[in-house]
Scaffold this active site. Structure first.
Site, PDB file in Angstrom:
ATOM      1  N   GLY A  84      10.642  -6.023   6.430  1.00 39.65           N
ATOM      2  CA  GLY A  84      10.119  -7.425   6.761  1.00 39.65           C
ATOM      3  C   GLY A  84      10.052  -8.310   5.431  1.00 39.65           C
ATOM      4  N   LYS A  93       0.734  -1.200  -0.060  1.00 37.44           N
ATOM      5  CA  LYS A  93      -0.119   0.001   0.071  1.00 37.44           C
ATOM      6  C   LYS A  93       0.836   1.198   0.046  1.00 37.44           C
ATOM      7  CE  LYS A  93      -4.329  -1.660   2.008  1.00 37.44           C
ATOM      8  NZ  LYS A  93      -5.125  -1.622   3.155  1.00 37.44           N
TER       9      LYS A  93
END
Ligand code: ADP
Ligand code: MG
Length: 399
Positions: free
Chosen positions: A357, A199
């Site tokens: 991550g 996003k």
């Protein structure tokens, strides 16, 4: 880069008490540590101080106990794993300040190592309470911060202690700061940034900062859909934040004014279902996405062009995958561009720094993580650094 002291600046520390902030927020399953990456990252600093004869007291947080003693979050659980990785005996001290710590220091010999209790058992840790800072510091001679991953937080043991004790960056902190400085602080130009992931809304500040810093901004993943839609492209059922069209156009305008070239994919891999190897899989031009299709990866032509962009650059900073890389074949663009970046790094023509991550998993999946110049495992701190923010834990080391 603002100047900070490192372990090279330490004088004779024989018998001196070192408070060393490390990251021991380790992944655990049923009381057992499942991955010792963070211990291995801190090991050089801990062992160097131990070899120099300091009494090494490790400070770390674990989980979110919110200022209460929570027995399932005691750092006593990680002692065995730390001993195994360091190859040395480690004492556990169930406090972070006060007479129990003082007595333990009395028992420790020069070069011995102890882990103090989870710093977040005390409310003053996250509040950066000066009284707690003073109480922790009272038992020690100097402070070493080796936890870049916690440096975006101004807590007692990540920031406060640096103001009341002689403060040094540990080896892992030093390596991270030097790598990040080479990538964005003082990079060799031209600089490319890859920003991908799900996003735009989660990385707005990153995009706004980068367009003013880099020569090429490569936008991929779900966020590319938001930019394409803002430019009037019909992205069908793709993950897309239509309400951010104005923001996306603003970012494109800032890029243009700053001489930053923004790269969006012009061919894409689409499918009707969000699944691995779907029957409706096809590759098409961005202008040919059907109403019931979603874009799940950048196409092969786009990837080739992006590879050519990287060949003209000297520095690359990368956060976020180019597609839904967890599902085959939507990992293809990320894997291909990662391999190009790794090859250019091996040739010595590119300094490549990546973090995040999912980005780290994607680069491991591509099998190239060890070929990048530097991979940051510090999720939140890495992103804040990409936003151009000053990290309080780092600033305090340079004060
Ligand atoms: P990081 O953790 O490295 O900062 P993000 O969490 O921002 O990265 O983004 C990673 C996620 O973005 C992955 O789960 C990936 O599947 C998803 N993603 C990437 N491209 C797309 C896409 N086109 N459609 C849907 N999800 C996507
Ligand atoms: Mg993520």
């Amino acid at each position: 880069m603002s100047a900070f002291k490192t372990l090279d600046d330490l004088g004779d520390v024989t018998g001196k008490v070192a408070l060393v902030r490390v990251d021991l927020n380790l992944p655990m399953q049923e009381g057992t540590v499942t991955d010792d990456t963070r211990i291995r990252a801190a090991a050089p600093t801990i062992l160097e101080l131990s070899e120099k004869g300091a009494k090494v007291l490790l400070l770390a947080h674990f989980g979110r106990p919110k200022g209460e003693r929570v027995s399932t979050q005691s750092l006593s659980m990680v002692v065995g794993a730390v001993e195994k990785t360091l190859g040395k005996e480690v004492m556990f001290v169930p406090e972070i300040a006060g007479p129990v710590v003082a007595q333990s220091i009395g028992i420790l010999r020069a070069g011995d190592i102890a882990i103090l209790e989870n710093t977040r058992f005390w409310k003053g840790e996250e509040k950066n309470d000066p009284e707690l800072v003073k109480a922790i510091a009272a038992n020690a001679d100097f402070y070493v911060n080796d936890a870049f991953s916690a440096a975006h937080r101004a807590h007692a043991t990540t920031e406060g202690l640096a103001h009341v004790l002689p403060a040094y960056a540990g080896r892992s902190m030093q390596a991270e700061l030097e790598a990040l400085d080479k990538a964005l602080g003082n990079p060799e130009k031209p600089v490319a940034a890859v920003v991908g992931g799900a996003k735009v809304s989660s990385k707005l500040d990153v995009l706004k900062h980068l367009v003013k810093q880099v020569d090429h901004l490569i936008i991929g993943g779900g966020m590319a859909n938001t930019f394409l839609a803002a430019k009037g492209v019909d992205v069908g059922k793709s993950l897309c934040e239509h309400d951010l069209a104005d923001t996306a156009n603003e970012i494109l305008a800032i890029a243009e004014a700053s001489g930053c070239t923004v790269h969006l994919p012009y061919d894409v891999v689409v499918s009707k279902e969000f699944a691995a190897n779907p029957p409706s899989l096809r590759t098409c031009n961005v202008h040919e996405v059907a109403a019931d299709e979603m874009i799940l990866d950048a196409g092969p032509n786009a990837v080739e062009t992006l590879g050519d962009v990287l060949k003209t650059c000297r520095t690359l900073v990368w956060n976020g995958p180019l597609g839904a890389f967890e599902m085959v074949p939507f990992d293809a663009a990320t894997v291909a561009l990662a391999k190009t970046a790794a090859a250019l790094t091996a040739e010595g023509s590119l300094v490549s720094v990546a973090g995040g991550g999912d980005t780290v998993s994607a680069l491991n999946h591509a099998g190239v993580a060890q070929d990048f110049s530097y991979i940051s495992t510090a999720g939140g701190a890495f992103l804040e650094w990409m936003e151009g923010k000053e990290l309080p834990g780092v600033a305090a080391l340079s004060a």
